[in-house]
Design a protein around this motif. Structure first.
Motif, PDB file in Angstrom:
ATOM      1  N   GLY A   4       1.995  -7.064   9.164  1.00 58.15           N
ATOM      2  CA  GLY A   4       1.871  -8.473   9.476  1.00 58.15           C
ATOM      3  C   GLY A   4       1.824  -9.367   8.252  1.00 58.15           C
ATOM      4  N   ALA A   5       1.826  -8.779   7.081  1.00 59.91           N
ATOM      5  CA  ALA A   5       1.727  -9.569   5.854  1.00 59.91           C
ATOM      6  C   ALA A   5       3.068 -10.193   5.529  1.00 59.91           C
ATOM      7  N   ASP A   6       3.024 -11.373   4.924  1.00 63.84           N
ATOM      8  CA  ASP A   6       4.244 -12.077   4.572  1.00 63.84           C
ATOM      9  C   ASP A   6       4.409 -12.115   3.063  1.00 63.84           C
ATOM     10  N   GLY A   7       5.163 -11.146   2.530  1.00 64.56           N
ATOM     11  CA  GLY A   7       5.414 -11.088   1.097  1.00 64.56           C
ATOM     12  C   GLY A   7       6.250 -12.255   0.611  1.00 64.56           C
ATOM     13  N   SER A   8       7.130 -12.763   1.464  1.00 67.39           N
ATOM     14  CA  SER A   8       7.972 -13.896   1.075  1.00 67.39           C
ATOM     15  C   SER A   8       7.121 -15.102   0.732  1.00 67.39           C
ATOM     16  N   SER A 160      -4.743 -10.640  -0.958  1.00 64.95           N
ATOM     17  CA  SER A 160      -4.457  -9.320  -1.534  1.00 64.95           C
ATOM     18  C   SER A 160      -3.382  -8.596  -0.743  1.00 64.95           C
ATOM     19  N   ILE A 161      -3.510  -8.593   0.568  1.00 64.34           N
ATOM     20  CA  ILE A 161      -2.527  -7.905   1.418  1.00 64.34           C
ATOM     21  C   ILE A 161      -1.164  -8.561   1.282  1.00 64.34           C
ATOM     22  N   SER A 162      -1.121  -9.889   1.258  1.00 68.00           N
ATOM     23  CA  SER A 162       0.152 -10.583   1.097  1.00 68.00           C
ATOM     24  C   SER A 162       0.773 -10.309  -0.267  1.00 68.00           C
ATOM     25  N   THR A 163      -0.057 -10.193  -1.293  1.00 68.56           N
ATOM     26  CA  THR A 163       0.446  -9.884  -2.631  1.00 68.56           C
ATOM     27  C   THR A 163       1.039  -8.476  -2.662  1.00 68.56           C
ATOM     28  N   ILE A 164       0.368  -7.524  -2.054  1.00 66.98           N
ATOM     29  CA  ILE A 164       0.893  -6.154  -1.983  1.00 66.98           C
ATOM     30  C   ILE A 164       2.213  -6.158  -1.221  1.00 66.98           C
ATOM     31  N   ALA A 165       2.262  -6.870  -0.109  1.00 70.13           N
ATOM     32  CA  ALA A 165       3.502  -6.955   0.674  1.00 70.13           C
ATOM     33  C   ALA A 165       4.623  -7.561  -0.167  1.00 70.13           C
ATOM     34  N   ALA A 166       4.299  -8.554  -0.996  1.00 68.93           N
ATOM     35  CA  ALA A 166       5.310  -9.179  -1.852  1.00 68.93           C
ATOM     36  C   ALA A 166       5.845  -8.188  -2.877  1.00 68.93           C
ATOM     37  N   VAL A 167       4.964  -7.387  -3.460  1.00 76.20           N
ATOM     38  CA  VAL A 167       5.391  -6.381  -4.434  1.00 76.20           C
ATOM     39  C   VAL A 167       6.313  -5.361  -3.758  1.00 76.20           C
ATOM     40  N   ILE A 168       5.938  -4.934  -2.574  1.00 76.37           N
ATOM     41  CA  ILE A 168       6.758  -3.971  -1.829  1.00 76.37           C
ATOM     42  C   ILE A 168       8.115  -4.574  -1.517  1.00 76.37           C
ATOM     43  N   GLN A 169       8.110  -5.821  -1.057  1.00 70.89           N
ATOM     44  CA  GLN A 169       9.355  -6.492  -0.720  1.00 70.89           C
ATOM     45  C   GLN A 169      10.201  -6.729  -1.968  1.00 70.89           C
ATOM     46  N   PHE A 170       9.593  -7.190  -3.039  1.00 68.81           N
ATOM     47  CA  PHE A 170      10.319  -7.484  -4.278  1.00 68.81           C
ATOM     48  C   PHE A 170      10.997  -6.230  -4.825  1.00 68.81           C
ATOM     49  N   ASN A 171      10.342  -5.076  -4.699  1.00 71.07           N
ATOM     50  CA  ASN A 171      10.884  -3.825  -5.222  1.00 71.07           C
ATOM     51  C   ASN A 171      11.708  -3.047  -4.208  1.00 71.07           C
ATOM     52  N   ASN A 172      11.988  -3.663  -3.056  1.00 68.20           N
ATOM     53  CA  ASN A 172      12.803  -3.022  -2.011  1.00 68.20           C
ATOM     54  C   ASN A 172      12.269  -1.652  -1.625  1.00 68.20           C
ATOM     55  N   LEU A 173      10.954  -1.525  -1.493  1.00 69.52           N
ATOM     56  CA  LEU A 173      10.351  -0.249  -1.147  1.00 69.52           C
ATOM     57  C   LEU A 173      10.179  -0.131   0.359  1.00 69.52           C
ATOM     58  N   SER A 174      10.421   1.072   0.876  1.00 67.56           N
ATOM     59  CA  SER A 174      10.069   1.326   2.271  1.00 67.56           C
ATOM     60  C   SER A 174       8.556   1.487   2.322  1.00 67.56           C
ATOM     61  N   PHE A 180       3.501   6.194  -1.342  1.00 68.85           N
ATOM     62  CA  PHE A 180       3.505   7.167  -2.426  1.00 68.85           C
ATOM     63  C   PHE A 180       3.352   6.496  -3.793  1.00 68.85           C
ATOM     64  N   ALA A 181       3.846   5.290  -3.944  1.00 64.05           N
ATOM     65  CA  ALA A 181       3.677   4.560  -5.208  1.00 64.05           C
ATOM     66  C   ALA A 181       2.206   4.236  -5.455  1.00 64.05           C
ATOM     67  N   PHE A 182       1.463   3.941  -4.390  1.00 64.97           N
ATOM     68  CA  PHE A 182       0.045   3.621  -4.535  1.00 64.97           C
ATOM     69  C   PHE A 182      -0.838   4.866  -4.577  1.00 64.97           C
ATOM     70  N   ASP A 183      -0.310   6.005  -4.155  1.00 66.36           N
ATOM     71  CA  ASP A 183      -1.069   7.262  -4.145  1.00 66.36           C
ATOM     72  C   ASP A 183      -0.983   7.877  -5.541  1.00 66.36           C
ATOM     73  N   VAL A 184      -1.697   7.298  -6.487  1.00 67.20           N
ATOM     74  CA  VAL A 184      -1.607   7.651  -7.896  1.00 67.20           C
ATOM     75  C   VAL A 184      -1.951   9.118  -8.141  1.00 67.20           C
ATOM     76  N   ASP A 185      -2.968   9.643  -7.468  1.00 66.66           N
ATOM     77  CA  ASP A 185      -3.351  11.033  -7.707  1.00 66.66           C
ATOM     78  C   ASP A 185      -2.518  12.032  -6.922  1.00 66.66           C
ATOM     79  N   GLY A 186      -1.626  11.547  -6.053  1.00 66.38           N
ATOM     80  CA  GLY A 186      -0.696  12.424  -5.343  1.00 66.38           C
ATOM     81  C   GLY A 186      -1.336  13.296  -4.289  1.00 66.38           C
ATOM     82  N   ASP A 187      -2.527  12.961  -3.812  1.00 67.04           N
ATOM     83  CA  ASP A 187      -3.189  13.814  -2.834  1.00 67.04           C
ATOM     84  C   ASP A 187      -2.799  13.504  -1.396  1.00 67.04           C
TER      85      ASP A 187
END
Length: 189
Positions: A4-8, A160-174, A180-187
């Motif tokens: 529901g976040a609006d990265g735009s 914060s949620i909208s900012t995260i959504a914007a980063v995801i949208q800006f980087n064309n991430l699914s 997985f990008a946010f799962d830094v420790d890979g667990d």
């Protein structure tokens, strides 16, 4: 929650006007007239900082991923990967070696500032159809506030949620790639 976040909205609030849509990335290096790979990589780093309204000092701190007060090659590699700058490791190593000519194992703040001082961030941003516009009466990093001057917890969470959504949208991430990008420790959690 991100659905529901609006990265735009966040990208637009930061003054991003993108002729091709707000989802273009800084992932593919463009060739400026006669720019070497190292110069172009520094231009890309500078463009990333400018896009995110970070000063060279704040950019240095942001690239210091292990927060030891120094930017090592591992820090640069991590930041380049997380930010999806599209700078190959061989070019990144050349950039690092140019900024650490004495081989001290880290880039000094002075070398970082000197390298970014001559960068052409605007060329990189314009080549991607991004034109930053900063209205005179607003700053891109201000939060909405209630009377009394402090943002509520729910307002900060929404921002914060909208900012995260914007980063995801800006980087064309699914959504999966973003997880997985946010799962830094890979667990996986």
């Amino acid at each position: 929650m991100l659905a529901g976040a609006d990265g735009s909205e966040v990208l637009m609030s930061r003054g991003v006007v993108n002729k091709r849509g707000v989802t273009d990335t800084l992932g593919e290096a463009t060739r400026g007239a006669g720019a070497s790979d190292v110069e172009q990589a520094i231009n890309i780093i500078s463009a990333c900082l400018k896009y995110n309204k970070l000063s060279p000092a704040n950019g240095y701190d942001a690239f210091d991923s292990d927060e030891d007060g120094k930017v090592s090659f591992a820090d640069m590699r991590m930041a380049s990967s997380v930010l999806d700058l599209g700078i190959g490791e061989d070019v990144l190593e050349k950039v690092y070696n140019q900024m650490d000519p004495e081989g001290e194992g880290h880039i000094s703040r002075e070398a970082w500032y000197a390298a970014l001082a001559g960068a052409n961030a605007e060329e990189v941003l314009q080549s991607r159809g991004i034109q930053l516009e900063y209205p005179a009466n607003t700053r891109g990093n201000e939060e909405s506030t209630e009377a009394g001057g402090a943002a509520t917890v729910s307002e900060r969470s929404r921002i914060s949620i909208s900012t995260i959504a914007a980063v995801i949208q800006f980087n064309n991430l699914s959504v999966e790639d973003a997880y997985f990008a946010f799962d830094v420790d890979g667990d996986g959690r």
